[in-house]
Motif scaffolding. Structure first.
Motif, mmCIF file in Angstrom:
data_model
loop_
_atom_site.group_PDB
_atom_site.id
_atom_site.type_symbol
_atom_site.label_atom_id
_atom_site.label_comp_id
_atom_site.label_asym_id
_atom_site.label_seq_id
_atom_site.Cartn_x
_atom_site.Cartn_y
_atom_site.Cartn_z
ATOM 1 N N SER A 1 3.227 12.045 -9.946
ATOM 2 C CA SER A 1 2.626 13.388 -9.915
ATOM 3 C C SER A 1 3.698 14.466 -9.793
ATOM 4 O O SER A 1 3.646 15.484 -10.495
ATOM 5 C CB SER A 1 1.638 13.489 -8.747
ATOM 6 O OG SER A 1 0.589 12.562 -8.878
ATOM 7 N N HIS B 1 0.832 -1.196 0.000
ATOM 8 C CA HIS B 1 0.000 0.000 0.000
ATOM 9 C C HIS B 1 0.876 1.260 0.000
ATOM 10 O O HIS B 1 0.620 2.207 -0.748
ATOM 11 C CB HIS B 1 -0.883 -0.025 1.250
ATOM 12 C CG HIS B 1 -1.926 1.046 1.278
ATOM 13 N ND1 HIS B 1 -3.028 1.056 0.463
ATOM 14 C CD2 HIS B 1 -2.019 2.167 2.040
ATOM 15 C CE1 HIS B 1 -3.767 2.126 0.717
ATOM 16 N NE2 HIS B 1 -3.173 2.813 1.660
ATOM 17 N N TYR C 1 -4.811 5.383 -7.071
ATOM 18 C CA TYR C 1 -4.415 4.927 -5.736
ATOM 19 C C TYR C 1 -5.621 4.426 -4.942
ATOM 20 O O TYR C 1 -5.529 3.452 -4.186
ATOM 21 C CB TYR C 1 -3.730 6.067 -4.987
ATOM 22 C CG TYR C 1 -3.429 5.754 -3.543
ATOM 23 C CD1 TYR C 1 -2.446 4.831 -3.203
ATOM 24 C CD2 TYR C 1 -4.140 6.380 -2.515
ATOM 25 C CE1 TYR C 1 -2.167 4.533 -1.878
ATOM 26 C CE2 TYR C 1 -3.862 6.087 -1.189
ATOM 27 C CZ TYR C 1 -2.883 5.170 -0.878
ATOM 28 O OH TYR C 1 -2.616 4.874 0.431
ATOM 29 N N GLU D 1 2.628 1.708 -3.345
ATOM 30 C CA GLU D 1 1.696 2.251 -4.343
ATOM 31 C C GLU D 1 1.528 3.756 -4.149
ATOM 32 O O GLU D 1 1.504 4.519 -5.121
ATOM 33 C CB GLU D 1 0.339 1.548 -4.220
ATOM 34 C CG GLU D 1 -0.713 2.005 -5.223
ATOM 35 C CD GLU D 1 -0.392 1.602 -6.648
ATOM 36 O OE1 GLU D 1 -1.027 2.162 -7.573
ATOM 37 O OE2 GLU D 1 0.477 0.724 -6.850
ATOM 38 N N LEU D 2 1.422 4.181 -2.900
ATOM 39 C CA LEU D 2 1.287 5.604 -2.599
ATOM 40 C C LEU D 2 2.520 6.367 -3.062
ATOM 41 O O LEU D 2 2.416 7.430 -3.686
ATOM 42 C CB LEU D 2 1.081 5.794 -1.092
ATOM 43 C CG LEU D 2 1.014 7.246 -0.602
ATOM 44 C CD1 LEU D 2 -0.143 7.985 -1.259
ATOM 45 C CD2 LEU D 2 0.893 7.283 0.920
ATOM 46 N N ARG D 3 3.703 5.821 -2.775
ATOM 47 C CA ARG D 3 4.947 6.463 -3.193
ATOM 48 C C ARG D 3 5.019 6.566 -4.709
ATOM 49 O O ARG D 3 5.442 7.595 -5.256
ATOM 50 C CB ARG D 3 6.144 5.680 -2.657
ATOM 51 C CG ARG D 3 7.479 6.346 -2.948
ATOM 52 C CD ARG D 3 8.640 5.543 -2.413
ATOM 53 N NE ARG D 3 8.757 4.252 -3.104
ATOM 54 C CZ ARG D 3 9.739 3.392 -2.879
ATOM 55 N NH1 ARG D 3 10.661 3.653 -1.974
ATOM 56 N NH2 ARG D 3 9.787 2.250 -3.545
ATOM 57 N N LYS D 4 4.608 5.515 -5.391
ATOM 58 C CA LYS D 4 4.628 5.498 -6.851
ATOM 59 C C LYS D 4 3.754 6.614 -7.419
ATOM 60 O O LYS D 4 4.162 7.346 -8.335
ATOM 61 C CB LYS D 4 4.147 4.137 -7.353
ATOM 62 C CG LYS D 4 3.979 4.048 -8.859
ATOM 63 C CD LYS D 4 3.388 2.703 -9.243
ATOM 64 C CE LYS D 4 3.063 2.652 -10.737
ATOM 65 N NZ LYS D 4 2.428 1.361 -11.107
ATOM 66 N N ARG D 5 2.539 6.752 -6.883
ATOM 67 C CA ARG D 5 1.606 7.772 -7.383
ATOM 68 C C ARG D 5 2.128 9.179 -7.098
ATOM 69 O O ARG D 5 1.986 10.088 -7.924
ATOM 70 C CB ARG D 5 0.219 7.571 -6.756
ATOM 71 C CG ARG D 5 -0.418 6.222 -7.042
ATOM 72 C CD ARG D 5 -0.526 5.967 -8.527
ATOM 73 N NE ARG D 5 -0.970 4.595 -8.809
ATOM 74 C CZ ARG D 5 -1.041 4.079 -10.023
ATOM 75 N NH1 ARG D 5 -0.685 4.820 -11.086
ATOM 76 N NH2 ARG D 5 -1.449 2.836 -10.218
ATOM 77 N N GLN E 1 -4.032 10.038 -10.822
ATOM 78 C CA GLN E 1 -3.149 9.290 -9.920
ATOM 79 C C GLN E 1 -3.814 9.053 -8.565
ATOM 80 O O GLN E 1 -3.661 7.983 -7.969
ATOM 81 C CB GLN E 1 -1.825 10.040 -9.726
ATOM 82 C CG GLN E 1 -0.950 10.094 -10.958
ATOM 83 C CD GLN E 1 -0.616 8.709 -11.493
ATOM 84 O OE1 GLN E 1 -0.178 7.826 -10.765
ATOM 85 N NE2 GLN E 1 -0.843 8.508 -12.782
ATOM 86 N N ILE E 2 -4.560 10.042 -8.095
ATOM 87 C CA ILE E 2 -5.308 9.877 -6.841
ATOM 88 C C ILE E 2 -6.347 8.768 -6.986
ATOM 89 O O ILE E 2 -6.496 7.898 -6.116
ATOM 90 C CB ILE E 2 -5.984 11.196 -6.428
ATOM 91 C CG1 ILE E 2 -4.920 12.243 -6.071
ATOM 92 C CG2 ILE E 2 -6.927 10.979 -5.243
ATOM 93 C CD1 ILE E 2 -5.482 13.623 -5.814
#
Length: 240
Positions: free
Chosen positions: A22, A11, A90, A14-18, A86-87
């Motif tokens: 951005s 999780h 996620y 995935e947050l870091r990737k998005r 991107q949000i």
């Protein structure tokens, strides 16, 4: 326990990737805008042109920082569709298939509403807000506007009005997920009306009644339209 820890790690990855996607997008557009930012600065100075006030700087770095600041805010606005997507990307793993489809279909609508809010704030609301603030301050002070503070004020102001225009979409989304209903929105309608006119009273204290009503109208129209959209969605669900 191990599975839970792995899911939390995934999780966060995935947050870091998005966030990285951005930020890289915003940074790239910032660099591109910076080269031609003088055109944008000329546009942003138009609201104070009628007051014949020159922007000044108090630190040697203000010229560079203000130019970078304008480029960054412009990049945030221009890349908003990518940031929004991107949000949603996620959030999508925690949503049902129908909810995912609903969100992705409305990325364009969200982006358009945000852009309309920015334009609305800059063209209609901002000139009167600046007029009031400058006139009030000039009654006992000699105006000398810092360029960096001026551009920062405009940027935050326009981003705020852009977010306000997303308000109806958020309500529709919450209604789609059955977190609110049309009855609740009707119950709080009078408070929204009072709040809208109070906010407009702060931003447009010296404007005429026509401008005052025109500025508040979009929020009220959007709110009323949202009530009916959620109402018809509720009826549609009831028939299914």
């Amino acid at each position: 326990m191990e599975t839970t820890e792995m899911s939390v790690v995934d999780h966060l990855h995935e947050l870091r990737k998005r966030i990285i996607i951005s930020l890289i997008t915003i940074l790239s557009i910032t660099i591109l805008v910076y080269d031609q930012v003088h055109v944008l600065i000329k546009l942003l100075k138009m609201p104070i042109s009628r007051f014949q006030i020159e922007l000044v700087f108090f630190k040697l770095t203000d010229g560079f920082v203000s130019r970078l600041q304008v480029s960054l805010i412009a990049a945030v606005i221009l890349t908003s569709p990518i940031t929004i997507s991107q949000i949603l990307a996620y959030l999508s793993p925690g949503l049902k298939k129908g909810e995912k489809t609903f969100l992705y279909k409305n990325v364009l609508i969200i982006s358009v509403l945000f852009a309309l809010g920015v334009v609305f704030g800059f063209v209609l609301v901002l000139p009167y807000s600046l007029g009031f603030l400058i006139a009030y301050g000039s009654s006992y002070l000699k105006p000398a506007l810092s360029g960096i503070n001026y551009f920062n004020f405009i940027g935050i102001f326009c981003l705020y009005t852009g977010v306000v225009f997303l308000f109806p979409y958020v309500l529709v989304l919450l209604g789609k997920m059955s977190l609110i209903n049309s009855k609740i929105l009707r119950k709080y309608r009078k408070y929204v009306i009072i709040g809208a006119f109070m906010i407009e009273g702060v931003f447009l204290p010296s404007a005429g009644i026509l401008t005052f009503v025109t500025a508040a109208a979009p929020v009220l129209i959007f709110y009323e339209a949202t009530i009916w959209i959620i109402y018809f969605n509720e009826r549609k669900k009831g028939r299914d």
